[in-house]
Design an enzyme around this catalytic site. Structure first.
Site, PDB file in Angstrom:
ATOM      1  N   CYS C  86       1.591  -0.510   4.084  1.00 28.55           N
ATOM      2  CA  CYS C  86       0.327  -0.854   3.423  1.00 28.55           C
ATOM      3  C   CYS C  86      -0.062  -2.296   3.760  1.00 28.55           C
ATOM      4  CB  CYS C  86       0.460  -0.597   1.923  1.00 28.55           C
ATOM      5  SG  CYS C  86      -1.121  -0.541   1.058  1.00 28.55           S
ATOM      6  N   HIS C 203       2.906   5.000   1.343  1.00 27.60           N
ATOM      7  CA  HIS C 203       4.061   4.286   0.777  1.00 27.60           C
ATOM      8  C   HIS C 203       5.303   5.170   0.721  1.00 27.60           C
ATOM      9  CE1 HIS C 203       2.154   0.600  -0.826  1.00 27.60           C
ATOM     10  NE2 HIS C 203       1.079   1.344  -0.955  1.00 27.60           N
ATOM     11  N   GLU C 205       8.261   4.183   0.269  1.00 29.94           N
ATOM     12  CA  GLU C 205       9.189   3.662  -0.752  1.00 29.94           C
ATOM     13  C   GLU C 205       8.815   4.134  -2.155  1.00 29.94           C
ATOM     14  OE1 GLU C 205       6.530   2.242   0.154  1.00 29.94           O
ATOM     15  OE2 GLU C 205       5.887   0.628  -1.201  1.00 29.94           O
TER      16      GLU C 205
END
Ligand SMILES: Nc1ncnc2c1ncn2[C@@H]1O[C@H](COP(=O)(O)OP(=O)(O)O)[C@@H](O)[C@H]1O
Ligand SMILES: [Mg+2]
Lengths: 94, 745, 230, 94
Positions: C86, C203, C205
């Site tokens: 990002c 994302h 994560e």
């Protein structure tokens, strides 16, 4: 010394903000507006010995930081006596 | 310089208040002093009209670690941790400049939470606007939502939900209430208290400009046609600065070098210095010339009253200044020492060597005006509470009405809103927005926190006390539907001009209702906010208390949402079969009426229902739970099906009369009442669920099954309403979006 | 194995990346402050999401001048695996470690939602554990994720197989409807010519545990672990 | 007809963007830059019979859509012959 930097998307790059504005204007009845491109405008107050010095410093700043060369181009203006007298007609709001 | 009457009037002090000021000072005030008294004694800061009433709210409970009075309340959530939360309004600023007004509202509530030493982990918002047909309202909504998103997203705190409603009564006075929740170690809660003569007072954060001077007094005045001209310089939020402040403040608290800390919100430096001093019963002396300034030529008056955002006031321990300064340097913030704590109990403001204000601090706080304003039952009520059902036009086709309700912006999907909010940052989000209460896990504990903000202005308009009870019950029920035990609440009371006895009556009634419900449900109020003078040209908003309830879930993997998880499950209705038409969405949508009385909540029943929900969720008996709110049972049923991946439902209601009793059917489908929840029983659990319900005296009826591509309701074997799932999904998905994606984009 | 999570002022997914690396994957992880000039012996560098410097001027524009970026560049030049997620992707583009730029989403609004992306290439340290054509359900959360590069550049990175992730439907089909932000060629993530520097808008994560709605993102971080332990 | 609109924050309004740029420039060594204010810049291509007509239409558009009058002010420029010849010295990039 007052300087100005104009950053605009390169003509080949699609401008979603400009397009949204055109659409909005169309729905508001402003059909005479053919195209809008949105850019950024910076006023930099710099300490410099001459307008040339100011211009080159600000151009460097624009090149390095204010514009992204992949998508944008920029233009620098330095307020000097000549521009004060220029024939650009302006309309300002409070 | 002598102060003339016009100046006093402009500062919003009445004759009595000015007299009291003279007594406290024993002389005429300086301009700076007048400004300080004016903001500290404004409604916004002194709660002069509401304080007496707020005392009736229950604020104690076994889990309460911090009740009202600090920057935010805190409740124990186990493992030595506390949940710190509060709600705030930013109604007036958002009307003037929707984006910045809403953004700075978010910034303010976040500061309240991290000032307590808590790491903020969730945001909610409660919004009220006029109806969406008006392009000006659409612009307001667009700006407010973008402002909330812009601030919360940037700083990295997920916005997990909220509510948004549209009623003509808010057209000239929208409501923007924002809620923030954080988590702190119980033994590390920070306080807004100054102590220890000689301890240094630090200023940290953004420079001071002429922003929002008299914001606090503005928030305490009605709008009229001249407001546009009175607009003070609008505050512009800087979420990046706030992010730095947040991290740096939490880090500096770890050093143990801090005595107290407070953010500069409304009334800025004035409020933070005087409140910190008053809480610690000490004096504070500062030199305004040391305050970092953004503009030139600012007077002490302006510096003291500025409402520039993203600023904090800190008291550090003498001798440990370097530790404090180092942390702020790391974050490129420069803590500036502007004064120190004194033992003389005086708020002393200097401009270099000149003393520009000197006020006995305790008196400024303790002798703040307190009004027991007169109350009078409003004349409109008798008329408004009448609802002659017989006089209503015959109900239209129920299936069509069902779809119309799903399309109503207050009921339709809020995806257009929450998709603009980063709701997953910090990787705690267990329930995405739009599925019920917001739920975040608490890392390192296995537990989760659920929270919901609710209120229904229409109910309060028709019956303020009942409306207050219903708001508490709904917020708590939403939390219980996620499987959480409600453990604490905060509230934001949005009302009109308290100097009008009818408004004050609404206020007093609503507070009584809230207090009664909180007591009955065992939910202490740990803080809140009052926003009065929500009027435009003498026209008040609906009285609108908004309740934020926080609940605790022991097992973060046992969290429920509204959505039916599978086909072939039995659907069980907990609570009564039918609701009331009074104040219902149906009545407004189908008959253009706001009238009657909202169904009353039986608080014992409500408590039993919530206990049941938490028990059966924890023990894995149910797969989903959703309460019947606006739009009644039929809308709730549809909400259990939308976004389920194609799970429809077929139900049979037996309670309400025969199939051709027209208004009885409408009551069953669209009537609104509290203490009603639709759950799905997991395979093989039905009997245990019904037995548990019986044990708690909660009515429970098996009404049908999940599955199929339609939503079908029959009564006594006769189909009365039947819509396609795809059709329902579409109506619901586009109901709000249609106002924005084509028009404003 | 040690992950370095670079923290710029305004980063806000730094803790998320740290948590995923350390607590979900059980690897070592360390925050590296942007003023630092040393990567503390890390094996993988993560530039996390957020709003570095508020993103006021242009996403990632100022962060690229942070002192640590000199070290990151050296690390990348030496073949070390670097991933920008990002805002981290935006920083890598601004720094010239990846090619292209990110414009405002075509509808201009910030978008937070789950999307699907298709893994296009698996010969990189962040995709080696996935299969070509594998569809991952990952969250996005950005206002400026609309990938753009000059046509020659796009042609070149396509030819060099530098497009690693493309927005798609749940079944893997790429379509305009499945493209949330208007990215050219539905590009969600790319790598550099040497294939060790990767940037993507979604994302991973945030999608490492099923309690959060998806664990599909683990493969991205686990790939790095696998790539380095071989 | 080419027109330009410059939208800037009113002087009293805080400009966090400009402040962040100044701070960044300072840390990059450009200490001669005293102050930066960031604004927006729009290029509108409009169909109009005269420069005056274009100017008034664009001013209306600026007022209604491009600027937020609560915190921003705007300026309109219309490219006419005189401005083409003006003494403003420009430095442009590709
Ligand atoms: N302003 C908002 N911001 C974020 N989420 C919202 C907002 N308004 C509503 N929502 C979400 O949409 C869902 C439906 O809202 P609402 O109809 O008020 O639910 P309920 O009736 O269950 O209280 C909830 O999950 C809520 O959190
Ligand atoms: Mg609700």
């Amino acid at each position: 010394m007052k300087t100005k930097v104009f950053v605009t998307l390169k003509p080949s790059v699609f401008d979603p903000q400009g397009k949204t504005i055109v659409d909005a204007l169309r729905s508001m009845g402003y059909t005479a507006v053919q195209d809008v491109r949105q850019g950024k405008y910076f006023e930099l107050d710099v300490e410099a010995g001459s307008t040339d010095e100011a211009r080159s410093m600000v151009a460097e700043v624009a090149e390095k930081l204010l514009a992204n060369p992949v998508i944008e181009s920029y233009r620098v203006e330095v307020d000097d006596e000549r521009s004060q007298e220029s024939g650009v007609r302006r309309q300002e709001t409070a | 310089m002598s102060i003339d009457q016009t100046t006093i009037d402009e500062h919003g002090l009445n004759a009595d208040e000015y007299q009291r000021l003279l007594e406290i000072l024993g002389r005429e005030p300086t301009m700076t002093e007048l400004g300080i008294f004016s903001v500290m004694w404004s409604e916004h800061c002194s709660y002069k009209s509401s304080r007496l009433h707020l005392r009736r709210l229950p604020t104690e409970g076994p889990r309460v670690v911090q009740g009202p009075g600090e920057n935010a309340g805190a409740v124990d959530i186990g493992d030595g941790l506390t949940a710190v939360f509060k709600i705030e309004s930013h109604n007036h600023p958002s009307f003037i400049e929707p984006y910045q007004g809403a953004a700075t509202g978010v910034g303010g509530i976040i500061r309240d939470i991290f000032t307590m030493g808590a790491r903020p982990i969730a945001l909610l918002n409660s919004l009220r606007f006029g109806t969406l047909d008006d392009p000006a309202t659409r612009r307001l909504v667009d700006g407010v939502v973008a402002g909330i998103a812009g601030y919360g997203n940037s700083i990295g705190i997920p916005t997990l939900g909220g509510e948004i409603a549209f009623e003509p009564s808010y057209a000239g006075n929208p409501l923007v209430n924002v809620f923030c929740l954080g988590v702190a170690k119980a033994d590390q809660l920070a306080k807004g208290v100054a102590s220890g003569a000689g301890n240094p007072v630090y200023y940290v954060g953004a420079k001071t400009g002429r922003d929002g001077i008299h914001g606090a007094t503005m928030a305490s005045a009605e709008f009229d046609e001249h407001s546009a001209e009175k607009r003070p310089a609008v505050q512009v939020g800087d979420p990046f600065m706030e992010k730095l402040l947040l991290e740096a403040c939490l880090e500096v608290m770890q050093t143990g070098a801090l005595v107290g800390i407070q953010d500069m919100g409304a009334a800025g430096l004035t409020c933070s210095t005087s409140e910190m001093g008053a809480r610690g019963d000490v004096g504070i002396e500062i030199d305004v010339s040391l305050v970092p300034q953004r503009e030139t030529g600012m007077t002490p008056y302006e510096i003291m009253l500025s409402e520039s955002q993203e600023r904090m006031l800190l008291v550090a321990r003498q001798g440990r200044e370097a530790e404090v300064e180092q942390v702020f340097e790391k974050w490129d913030l420069h803590a500036v020492r502007i004064g120190e704590v004194r033992d003389d109990g005086r708020l002393r403001i200097r401009d270099h060597d000149e003393v520009v204000a000197e006020i006995p601090n305790r008196q400024l706080a303790d002798r703040a005006p307190l009004y027991n304003r007169s109350t009078e039952r409003p004349a409109y009520l008798a008329q408004a509470q009448q609802l002659d059902v017989a006089a209503l036009a015959a109900p239209a086709a129920l299936s069509g009405t069902w779809l119309d309700l799903l399309r109503a912006p207050v009921i339709a999907s809020k995806r257009w809103v929450y998709r603009q909010y980063d709701h997953m940052v910090r990787t705690n989000t267990v329930v995405l927005p739009g599925l019920g209460a917001g739920v975040v896990r608490v890392k390192g504990t296995g537990r989760a926190l659920a929270f919901s903000v609710d209120g229904n202005g229409r109910y309060c308009y028709l019956d303020p006390a009942e409306g207050g009870r219903l708001a508490v019950a709904e917020a708590a029920r939403n939390v219980a539907c996620a499987g959480a035990v409600p453990i604490g609440a905060t509230n934001c009371l949005n009302f009109g001009n308290p100097e009008r006895p009818e408004i004050m009556w609404q206020f007093a009634q609503a507070v009584d209702g809230i207090a009664e419900a909180c007591r009955a449900l065992g939910i202490p109020i740990t803080g809140g906010n009052v926003s009065l003078y929500n009027e435009t040209d003498g026209q008040a908003i609906y009285p609108t208390p908004v309740l934020g309830v926080v609940g605790l879930i022991d097992d973060a993997t046992r969290v429920l949402t509204r959505v039916f998880p599978a086909v072939g499950l039995e659907i069980v209705l907990l609570g009564d079969a039918a609701g009331e038409l009074g104040g219902s969405e149906y009545l407004t949508l189908a008959h253009g009426l706001v009238g009657g009385r909202p169904a009353a909540v039986d608080l014992d029943r409500e408590r039993a229902l919530q206990t049941l929900l938490v028990d059966v969720a924890r023990d894995g008996l149910i797969g989903s739970a959703h309460d019947c709110a606006e739009g009644g049972f039929a809308v709730t049923l549809a909400e259990c099906c939308v976004e389920s991946g194609g799970v429809g439902a077929r139900v049979e209601l037996s309670g309400p009369g025969g199939p051709d009793d027209r208004f009885l059917l409408v009551r069953a489908l669209f009537g609104e009442a509290p203490s009603r929840v639709v759950v799905s029983a997991l395979p093989g659990t039905r009997d245990r669920l019904l037995a548990r319900a019986r044990a708690l005296s909660v009515p429970a009826t098996v009404i049908g099954h999940t599955g199929g591509e339609r939503l079908a309701i029959s009564v006594a074997g006769v189909g009365v309403a039947d819509i396609g799932l795809v059709e329902a999904e579409q109506a619901w998905a586009n109901g709000l979006t249609r106002y924005f994606e084509a028009a404003v984009a | 194995m040690k992950f370095a999570i670079v923290e710029f002022p305004g980063s806000n997914c730094d803790h998320d990346a740290y948590y995923a690396a350390k607590h979900v994957l059980g690897q070592q992880a360390e925050f590296i402050w942007h003023k630092d000039t040393d990567l503390h012996g890390a094996d993988v560098v993560v530039l996390p999401g957020g709003f570095s410097y508020g993103d006021y001027l242009r996403t990632g524009a100022i962060a690229r001048f942070s002192p640590i970026m000199t070290r990151v560049r050296e690390f990348a030049d030496a073949g070390g695996p670097v991933i920008g997620i990002c805002n981290g992707f935006q920083v890598l583009l601004e720094a010239g470690l990846l090619e292209g730029a990110l414009l405002s989403n075509r509808r201009l609004k910030f978008l937070c939602q789950h999307v699907h992306v298709r893994v296009e290439q698996t010969d990189t340290p962040f995709t080696c554990g996935a299969a070509v054509g594998q569809v991952l359900k990952l969250p996005i959360a950005h206002g400026e994720g609309n990938y753009y590069a000059a046509p020659e550049t796009v042609a070149a990175i396509e030819a060099n197989r530098q497009v690693l992730f493309r927005y798609c439907a749940a079944d893997g089909a790429v379509s305009d409807a499945a493209n949330p932000n208007g990215s050219l060629a539905a590009i969600a993530g790319v790598c550099n010519a040497a294939r060790n520097v990767v940037g993507l808008m979604p994302h991973p994560e945030r999608a490492c545990e099923s309690v959060l709605g998806s664990a599909d993102g683990r493969v991205v971080l686990e790939s790095a672990v696998a790539a380095l332990t071989v």
